[in-house]
Design a protein around this motif. Sequence first.
Motif, PDB file in Angstrom:
ATOM      1  N   SER A  10       0.836  -1.210   0.000  1.00 58.83           N
ATOM      2  CA  SER A  10       0.000   0.000   0.000  1.00 58.83           C
ATOM      3  C   SER A  10       0.868   1.257   0.000  1.00 58.83           C
ATOM      4  CB  SER A  10      -0.921  -0.002   1.223  1.00 58.83           C
ATOM      5  OG  SER A  10      -1.795  -1.100   1.196  1.00 58.83           O
ATOM      6  N   VAL A  11       1.984   1.212   0.729  1.00 56.39           N
ATOM      7  CA  VAL A  11       2.907   2.350   0.739  1.00 56.39           C
ATOM      8  C   VAL A  11       3.468   2.586  -0.666  1.00 56.39           C
ATOM      9  CG1 VAL A  11       5.145   3.166   1.594  1.00 56.39           C
ATOM     10  CG2 VAL A  11       3.517   2.107   3.171  1.00 56.39           C
ATOM     11  N   ALA A  12       3.807   1.514  -1.358  1.00 58.60           N
ATOM     12  CA  ALA A  12       4.320   1.646  -2.732  1.00 58.60           C
ATOM     13  C   ALA A  12       3.271   2.292  -3.635  1.00 58.60           C
ATOM     14  CB  ALA A  12       4.722   0.275  -3.266  1.00 58.60           C
ATOM     15  N   ASP A  13       2.013   1.897  -3.478  1.00 58.61           N
ATOM     16  CA  ASP A  13       0.941   2.505  -4.270  1.00 58.61           C
ATOM     17  C   ASP A  13       0.806   3.990  -3.964  1.00 58.61           C
ATOM     18  OD1 ASP A  13       0.405   0.052  -5.411  1.00 58.61           O
ATOM     19  OD2 ASP A  13      -1.252  -0.427  -4.059  1.00 58.61           O
ATOM     20  N   ALA A  14       0.939   4.352  -2.674  1.00 56.06           N
ATOM     21  CA  ALA A  14       0.826   5.757  -2.286  1.00 56.06           C
ATOM     22  C   ALA A  14       1.974   6.581  -2.869  1.00 56.06           C
ATOM     23  CB  ALA A  14       0.805   5.877  -0.762  1.00 56.06           C
ATOM     24  N   ILE A  15       3.183   6.031  -2.857  1.00 58.35           N
ATOM     25  CA  ILE A  15       4.326   6.754  -3.418  1.00 58.35           C
ATOM     26  C   ILE A  15       4.147   6.932  -4.920  1.00 58.35           C
ATOM     27  CG2 ILE A  15       6.812   6.630  -3.846  1.00 58.35           C
ATOM     28  CD1 ILE A  15       7.098   5.155  -1.187  1.00 58.35           C
ATOM     29  N   THR A  16       3.656   5.887  -5.573  1.00 58.95           N
ATOM     30  CA  THR A  16       3.416   5.981  -7.022  1.00 58.95           C
ATOM     31  C   THR A  16       2.411   7.076  -7.320  1.00 58.95           C
ATOM     32  OG1 THR A  16       3.872   3.613  -7.287  1.00 58.95           O
ATOM     33  CG2 THR A  16       2.658   4.703  -9.054  1.00 58.95           C
ATOM     34  N   ARG A  17       1.360   7.149  -6.524  1.00 58.69           N
ATOM     35  CA  ARG A  17       0.353   8.203  -6.730  1.00 58.69           C
ATOM     36  C   ARG A  17       0.955   9.575  -6.474  1.00 58.69           C
ATOM     37  NH1 ARG A  17      -3.027  10.367  -9.854  1.00 58.69           N
ATOM     38  NH2 ARG A  17      -4.582  11.703  -8.824  1.00 58.69           N
ATOM     39  N   ALA A  18       1.786   9.705  -5.446  1.00 68.14           N
ATOM     40  CA  ALA A  18       2.422  10.994  -5.173  1.00 68.14           C
ATOM     41  C   ALA A  18       3.309  11.428  -6.340  1.00 68.14           C
ATOM     42  CB  ALA A  18       3.248  10.886  -3.887  1.00 68.14           C
ATOM     43  N   LYS A  19       4.032  10.456  -6.913  1.00 68.80           N
ATOM     44  CA  LYS A  19       4.885  10.788  -8.065  1.00 68.80           C
ATOM     45  C   LYS A  19       4.033  11.259  -9.249  1.00 68.80           C
ATOM     46  CE  LYS A  19       8.620  10.730 -10.721  1.00 68.80           C
ATOM     47  NZ  LYS A  19       9.251   9.462 -11.091  1.00 68.80           N
ATOM     48  N   GLU A  20       2.897  10.623  -9.479  1.00 67.16           N
ATOM     49  CA  GLU A  20       2.002  11.050 -10.560  1.00 67.16           C
ATOM     50  C   GLU A  20       1.519  12.480 -10.339  1.00 67.16           C
ATOM     51  OE1 GLU A  20      -1.031   8.133 -10.438  1.00 67.16           O
ATOM     52  OE2 GLU A  20       0.131   6.579 -11.479  1.00 67.16           O
ATOM     53  N   LEU A  21       1.199  12.806  -9.095  1.00 62.89           N
ATOM     54  CA  LEU A  21       0.717  14.157  -8.792  1.00 62.89           C
ATOM     55  C   LEU A  21       1.815  15.196  -9.006  1.00 62.89           C
ATOM     56  CD1 LEU A  21      -1.377  13.433  -5.563  1.00 62.89           C
ATOM     57  CD2 LEU A  21      -2.253  14.067  -7.825  1.00 62.89           C
ATOM     58  N   LEU A  22       3.066  14.859  -8.653  1.00 62.09           N
ATOM     59  CA  LEU A  22       4.159  15.810  -8.853  1.00 62.09           C
ATOM     60  C   LEU A  22       4.446  16.009 -10.338  1.00 62.09           C
ATOM     61  CD1 LEU A  22       6.730  15.051  -6.010  1.00 62.09           C
ATOM     62  CD2 LEU A  22       4.755  16.575  -6.040  1.00 62.09           C
ATOM     63  N   ILE A  23       4.333  14.945 -11.112  1.00 61.77           N
ATOM     64  CA  ILE A  23       4.511  15.096 -12.562  1.00 61.77           C
ATOM     65  C   ILE A  23       3.429  16.011 -13.122  1.00 61.77           C
ATOM     66  CG2 ILE A  23       4.416  13.867 -14.759  1.00 61.77           C
ATOM     67  CD1 ILE A  23       5.659  11.469 -13.349  1.00 61.77           C
ATOM     68  N   GLN A  24       2.209  15.825 -12.641  1.00 58.39           N
ATOM     69  CA  GLN A  24       1.103  16.685 -13.074  1.00 58.39           C
ATOM     70  C   GLN A  24       1.355  18.132 -12.665  1.00 58.39           C
ATOM     71  OE1 GLN A  24      -2.695  15.437 -11.528  1.00 58.39           O
ATOM     72  NE2 GLN A  24      -3.702  17.364 -12.050  1.00 58.39           N
ATOM     73  N   ALA A  25       1.850  18.340 -11.449  1.00 58.22           N
ATOM     74  CA  ALA A  25       2.074  19.699 -10.957  1.00 58.22           C
ATOM     75  C   ALA A  25       3.237  20.382 -11.661  1.00 58.22           C
ATOM     76  CB  ALA A  25       2.338  19.658  -9.458  1.00 58.22           C
ATOM     77  N   SER A  26       4.114  19.615 -12.318  1.00 58.00           N
ATOM     78  CA  SER A  26       5.276  20.187 -13.001  1.00 58.00           C
ATOM     79  C   SER A  26       4.907  20.844 -14.321  1.00 58.00           C
ATOM     80  CB  SER A  26       6.324  19.097 -13.258  1.00 58.00           C
ATOM     81  OG  SER A  26       6.772  18.540 -12.053  1.00 58.00           O
ATOM     82  N   SER A  27       3.697  20.630 -14.781  1.00 58.27           N
ATOM     83  CA  SER A  27       3.280  21.198 -16.063  1.00 58.27           C
ATOM     84  C   SER A  27       3.180  22.724 -15.963  1.00 58.27           C
ATOM     85  CB  SER A  27       1.926  20.608 -16.473  1.00 58.27           C
ATOM     86  OG  SER A  27       1.434  21.259 -17.631  1.00 58.27           O
ATOM     87  N   ASP A  28       3.733  23.410 -16.962  1.00 56.89           N
ATOM     88  CA  ASP A  28       3.683  24.878 -16.987  1.00 56.89           C
ATOM     89  C   ASP A  28       2.284  25.410 -17.266  1.00 56.89           C
ATOM     90  OD1 ASP A  28       6.392  25.017 -16.482  1.00 56.89           O
ATOM     91  OD2 ASP A  28       6.935  25.015 -18.616  1.00 56.89           O
ATOM     92  N   THR A  29       1.388  24.530 -17.682  1.00 58.21           N
ATOM     93  CA  THR A  29       0.025  24.986 -18.006  1.00 58.21           C
ATOM     94  C   THR A  29      -0.848  25.129 -16.766  1.00 58.21           C
ATOM     95  OG1 THR A  29      -0.746  22.711 -18.350  1.00 58.21           O
ATOM     96  CG2 THR A  29       0.155  23.869 -20.260  1.00 58.21           C
ATOM     97  N   LEU A  30      -0.386  24.635 -15.623  1.00 57.51           N
ATOM     98  CA  LEU A  30      -1.200  24.702 -14.412  1.00 57.51           C
ATOM     99  C   LEU A  30      -1.102  26.084 -13.770  1.00 57.51           C
ATOM    100  CD1 LEU A  30      -1.326  21.609 -14.748  1.00 57.51           C
ATOM    101  CD2 LEU A  30      -1.047  21.427 -12.269  1.00 57.51           C
ATOM    102  N   SER A  31      -2.213  26.541 -13.257  1.00 64.22           N
ATOM    103  CA  SER A  31      -2.243  27.805 -12.530  1.00 64.22           C
ATOM    104  C   SER A  31      -1.923  27.545 -11.061  1.00 64.22           C
ATOM    105  CB  SER A  31      -3.625  28.453 -12.652  1.00 64.22           C
ATOM    106  OG  SER A  31      -4.613  27.630 -12.031  1.00 64.22           O
ATOM    107  N   ASN A  32      -1.782  28.621 -10.307  1.00 62.95           N
ATOM    108  CA  ASN A  32      -1.547  28.473  -8.870  1.00 62.95           C
ATOM    109  C   ASN A  32      -2.685  27.725  -8.196  1.00 62.95           C
ATOM    110  OD1 ASN A  32       0.920  29.860  -8.916  1.00 62.95           O
ATOM    111  ND2 ASN A  32      -0.091  31.852  -8.736  1.00 62.95           N
TER     112      ASN A  32
END
Length: 408
Positions: free
Chosen positions: A82-104
């Motif tokens: 379950s911890v591995a799944d949570a880390i994977t999800r966190a990594k997905e969210l950080l990749i999403q947040a790295s997009s320059d198209t996202l607003s604050n």
Amino acid sequence: MRISSVTMFEQSTASMNRQQSDFLKISQQIASGRRVVNPSDDPQAASRAIGVDQSMAITEQYTNARVSARNSLAQTESIVNSVADAITRAKELLIQASSDTLSNADRESVSSELKGVYETLIGQANATDGNGRHLFGGYKDNAPPFARTPDGNVVYNGDANGRQQQVDSMRLMPVAESGKSIFQSVASSAGYIAKAESSNAGNVTFSGLRTQNASDDNYGGSFAIQFSVADSGDGFTYSVIGGDGAELSTGSYIGNGQQIVFGGLSITLDGMPAAGDQISVARAGSEEQPADLFKTMEAAISVLEKPAETPTEKAALRNTLSTSMRELDNALDNVLTVRASAGARLNELDVIDAVGSNRMMNYTQTLSDLVDLDYAEAISEYSLRQVGLQAAQKTFVDMKSMSLFNYM
């Protein structure tokens, strides 16, 4: 020779008692199914049987210990998964947040979901087994191993040692991992991590940190890339400082995807610095770059909650997310290693169980050979003793009515 009536009575009674004793003995053996009912029946077999009984009892204790160990390892494997799944999800969210198209506002929304993942990780880190003991506290399992400090950070209060259990005579097996080995460690294969100082005033960003020459004399140490204004006052220079404070190399910094090579490593830098800005490079899990999954999550959440409007703020956002994603990769590798180790120990328990089962069968057979009864032989002996007792009884009946006075 004088033969008195008393003598005949005594001999007949002794014969009946002897026959009855032998008859009762074989009857007791048949009733119990054991050849050795009392130690006196076969002292050597009885002595060996005690040793075999003790060995069987010890083997049974180890069997029970393996049941407990299997439960702990199965729970550990499930939670670590379950911890591995949570880390994977966190990594997905950080990749999403790295997009320059996202607003604050978009990044703040990502931060809210990341907080949920963070809380999930804390809950899993403080999980308990069926007896209420905390799985990842080591031998300090009577209190939650991870606790929040007043400033909101998470600290580990457990034991650095994982609990062990004797599962066989020659095997002391770790049955639970310490929280430190899961949430504050990295795999031995983890490489280098770059980190921009929070005080940087420029907008330099880094990427592409790679190992180019692991045999370099300075490889394995820590480094700092420091920026300063060029002597000409036009542009910047950089200096690479080793962990011992020695200057390893210098050069002009022009930005625009410039690659810097040092200590067997290479890193790509972009953007323009301010005088005094610094980027640190150290091995993951080292004193300069300690591994801590919760601090990684806290840093990512904090930077996502801040507005990123100026070039300096955007550079801080990009650098922090880049460092956090690298640290999450290392954390995931470490968690998967722990999970594989738990799975390997579960498989080992199956092998030990099979060996223990065979050992128990051997002990049972040995004990049977020592004390169990041969029914065919025993029934034949029973019939013989029964006939002997009946003959002794009839002889006594016949003899007690005889008297020498009948012949006078």
